[in-house]
Design a protein around this motif. Structure first.
Motif, PDB file in Angstrom:
ATOM      1  N   ASP A  80       0.878  -1.171   0.000  1.00 22.24           N
ATOM      2  CA  ASP A  80       0.000   0.000   0.000  1.00 22.24           C
ATOM      3  C   ASP A  80       0.911   1.216   0.000  1.00 22.24           C
ATOM      4  O   ASP A  80       1.482   1.573   1.030  1.00 22.24           O
ATOM      5  N   THR A  90       1.182  -5.328   2.113  1.00 18.09           N
ATOM      6  CA  THR A  90      -0.092  -6.014   2.356  1.00 18.09           C
ATOM      7  C   THR A  90       0.054  -7.522   2.190  1.00 18.09           C
ATOM      8  O   THR A  90      -0.905  -8.259   2.371  1.00 18.09           O
ATOM      9  N   GLN A 115      -4.430 -11.327  -1.722  1.00 19.41           N
ATOM     10  CA  GLN A 115      -4.082  -9.899  -1.671  1.00 19.41           C
ATOM     11  C   GLN A 115      -3.478  -9.433  -2.990  1.00 19.41           C
ATOM     12  O   GLN A 115      -2.627  -8.541  -3.013  1.00 19.41           O
TER      13      GLN A 115
END
Length: 251
Positions: A8, A15, A48
């Motif tokens: 991020d 992440t 993710q």
């Protein structure tokens, strides 16, 4: 090793776990490009997974000017003259933005680590980030703006390149204790302080995990603090660099 993660870039946090992939031998542009393309494909299968349109930041141990590698410190000499941005973008199918690895670590520290100022912004004034490892990496920021590709590990110290005397590897190679190492580092950082007049010095690299053993022995005008982001600094900084290259990014 090639270290990587999804990041991020606004918050400056990975992440996914920081993962590792063996660096190809030899580490030619084509071999590294194939490895990066493979790890991007691997990340894309994870829960993710990054946005399919997300750009990629890559930190390279080289002087990088406008996406082109101009030196090759710890990679194959065939990188010199390679348009790394174009090569990696073609192989991954995503926009790729490459920068020097020490610059990447510094960018992370001034934005999200020990070099950040009030309200999460980079500290005002001149911030010098030094990474102590196999060699010495350096990154300089003036009011949050990077002065790219400074190779301050090549400054002369006692008749030799500073990184051959004051890097973490030099301490291990020469078998010196922490006070003796701090004396070498003092000479080096004092010289940089004379040349650059920094307002803050951030010391990173793997050896910074032992900062209590040598930083208190230094005596400089500028505050000297340990880096905060450790192993993830280069990854976070590379992601931040890619984010800043987006036309709509909030700097």
């Amino acid at each position: 090793m090639i270290k990587y993660a999804v990041v991020d870039a606004v918050e400056g946090t990975p992440t996914t776990p920081v993962l590792q992939l063996p660096t190809p031998r030899p580490a030619t542009p084509d071999a590294v490009a194939e490895a990066i393309a493979a790890l991007v494909d691997q990340l894309s299968t994870r829960p993710q997974a990054p946005d399919p349109k997300a750009s990629i930041g890559v930190a390279l141990p080289a002087v990088v000017r406008h996406g082109v590698a101009r030196t090759a410190a710890n990679i194959d000499p065939s990188w010199i003259g390679t348009d790394a941005n174009r090569l990696l973008s073609e192989r991954t199918g995503r926009p790729v933005h490459v920068l020097n690895d020490a610059d990447a670590a510094g960018l992370a520290e001034v934005r999200h680590g020990a070099g950040r100022g009030e309200l999460g912004r980079p500290a005002a004034g001149t911030v010098l980030v030094i990474t102590l490892g196999t060699g010495i990496g350096s990154a300089l920021f003036v009011d949050g703006r990077l002065v790219p590709n400074l190779e301050l590990g090549h400054v002369e110290l006692d008749g030799a390149r500073a990184e051959t005397r004051a890097s973490a590897v030099a301490r291990e190679r020469d078998g010196i204790d922490w006070p003796a190492y701090a004396e070498r580092l003092q000479r080096y950082l004092s010289h940089l302080e004379f040349l650059l007049s920094p307002d803050l010095i951030v010391v990173g690299g793997g050896i910074s995990a032992r900062h209590e053993d040598f930083l208190p022995l230094l005596h400089l005008e500028a505050p000297v603090v340990p880096a905060e982001l450790r192993n993830a600094a280069g990854i976070i900084g590379a992601a931040r660099h890619a984010y800043q290259a987006m036309p709509t990014a909030v700097q």
